[in-house]
Design a protein around this motif. Structure first.
Motif, PDB file in Angstrom:
ATOM      1  N   ASP A   1     -15.576 -57.908 -24.106  1.00 20.32           N
ATOM      2  CA  ASP A   1     -15.868 -58.839 -25.196  1.00 20.32           C
ATOM      3  C   ASP A   1     -16.819 -59.948 -24.771  1.00 20.32           C
TER       4      ASP A   1
ATOM      5  N   SER B   1     -19.999 -57.998 -21.304  1.00 17.07           N
ATOM      6  CA  SER B   1     -20.722 -56.834 -21.829  1.00 17.07           C
ATOM      7  C   SER B   1     -21.625 -57.228 -23.000  1.00 17.07           C
ATOM      8  N   GLN B   2     -21.113 -58.034 -23.917  1.00 21.83           N
ATOM      9  CA  GLN B   2     -21.917 -58.452 -25.062  1.00 21.83           C
ATOM     10  C   GLN B   2     -23.045 -59.385 -24.635  1.00 21.83           C
ATOM     11  N   THR B   3     -22.718 -60.244 -23.647  1.00 19.85           N
ATOM     12  CA  THR B   3     -23.759 -61.159 -23.166  1.00 19.85           C
ATOM     13  C   THR B   3     -24.895 -60.399 -22.485  1.00 19.85           C
TER      14      THR B   3
END
Length: 390
Positions: free
Chosen positions: A261, A264-266
């Motif tokens: 969350d 990975s998204q960053t």
């Protein structure tokens, strides 16, 4: 040797020593009581036999007194009648009466005719007792008892232990008396001793059996308790292992969730920003804003990685000690939850081992997690202090 076995030995060994002491003291007491009982029994029987002897002699005196006191008979006639009466008087199996003059000559001796008329003043039994002399001496002083060994008619040529009692006929210078054999007393005492010894043996065996049953019961009770405790310890160990496993699983899920969350998204956003900047450069468009955005995202990724690493194993714990690590833990908790955290720390960096510091840090970490989830707290105080001995 484990503690349970030591406890069993500490319990059983004193019990065995106490049982041995009880058996030893009981044996001594029984033996003393046995001797006392036998002595009292012998004394009682001998006393009863002596009373019988005195009564028998009194009966003999009563049976001959009318002749002894009869002045119408000459002395020789009276003595002949008295001898005949005494010779015919019997009691019991071997009971008879005898008579001697004061010089030791046998006058009346039933079933021993060869001895009559002879002087036996110096006769000795096998123990050296001058029985005739001592019986005459006792008779002269009013009567008395004597223990000696003498011929016993029922034994043929045998002899037996005997108690004699004699009285004097002073006018005739005679000693008359009788005696009872006491070999049967020895036989009865032997039977009594055998009965007492059997009772002592049976009592000792019963005491030993009870003691061994108690020792066995204690041993097996200890084994049962030991087994129960081991079973309970194994159950608690399984529960602890399950809890550790669940905690590890939860930690893995949390790290995985944070990686997915957050990081990975960053990373995806950073990639998108870099691609945008690349396209702008290819088209000669200013891409500085996208590059700055990418740098910010990379810094954020580094911060997130550092935070996750810190949660897994804080570097401050090794570098600056437990107090600093907990202080930082409280500060991060306060920033994340807006709950005030007050840490009262001590510098105990060089006192605790690595394992202890890690365990205390995890305890604080788990406590803060529980507070966040369940306590609805507005303020948290963490105190770290040393006490004597711990």
């Amino acid at each position: 040797m484990n503690i349970n076995l030591k406890l069993q030995l500490v319990t059983i060994i004193p019990l065995l020593l106490a049982l041995s002491a009880v058996l030893f003291v009981t044996q001594l007491q029984y033996q003393s009581l046995s001797r006392q009982t036998v002595d009292e029994y012998r004394h009682s029987v001998i006393k009863h036999r002596k009373e019988e002897l005195r009564n028998y002699v009194s009966l003999a005196e009563g049976a001959t007194e009318y002749i002894y006191q009869n002045k119408n008979l000459n002395e020789q006639q009276a003595q002949t009648l008295v001898k005949e009466i005494l010779s015919n008087m019997r009691f019991g199996k071997d009971g008879y009466f005898y008579a001697y003059d004061f010089d030791g000559t046998a006058l009346v001796l039933p079933e021993q005719q060869s001895r009559i008329g002879k002087n036996w003043l110096d006769l000795e039994d096998r123990n050296g007792v001058k029985l005739i002399r001592d019986l005459i001496t006792a008779a002269k002083v009013g009567g008395g008892y004597l223990n000696y060994v003498f011929y016993q008619p029922s034994k043929g040529d045998g002899v037996g232990k005997k108690i004699g009692f004699s009285r004097a006929l002073d006018d005739w210078q005679w000693m008359i008396g009788t005696g009872v054999y006491i070999d049967d007393i020895d036989h009865e005492i032997a039977q009594l001793n055998a009965s007492i010894r059997k009772h002592i043996r049976n009592t000792s065996i019963l005491t030993l059996f009870i003691g061994l049953v108690a020792v066995t019961a204690i041993f097996f009770s200890g084994q049962f308790i030991r087994f129960s405790e081991k079973k309970m310890a194994n159950r608690k160990l399984r529960e602890l292992n399950e809890r550790i496993f669940q905690t590890q699983e939860e930690e893995c899920k949390r790290v995985s969730r944070e990686l997915h969350d957050g990081i990975s998204q960053t990373i995806a956003a950073t990639k998108f920003a870099l691609e945008t900047a690349q396209l702008k450069q290819q088209n000669n468009i200013d891409a500085s804003q996208d590059m700055n955005r990418s740098m910010e995202l990379i810094c954020k990724i580094m911060g997130d990685i550092r935070a996750i690493s810190h949660q897994l194993h804080p570097g401050l714990l090794e570098d600056y000690g437990l107090g600093a690590a907990i202080e930082e833990l409280g500060r991060d908790f306060s920033l994340r939850t807006n709950i005030e955290v007050n840490v009262e720390r001590l510098s105990i960096r060089n006192v605790l081992s690595t394992e202890v510091k890690a365990a205390l840090y995890r305890i604080a970490q788990e406590s803060l997690t529980n507070i966040e989830r369940h306590a609805n707290a507005s303020k948290v105080t963490i105190k770290l202090k040393l006490i004597p001995g711990g």
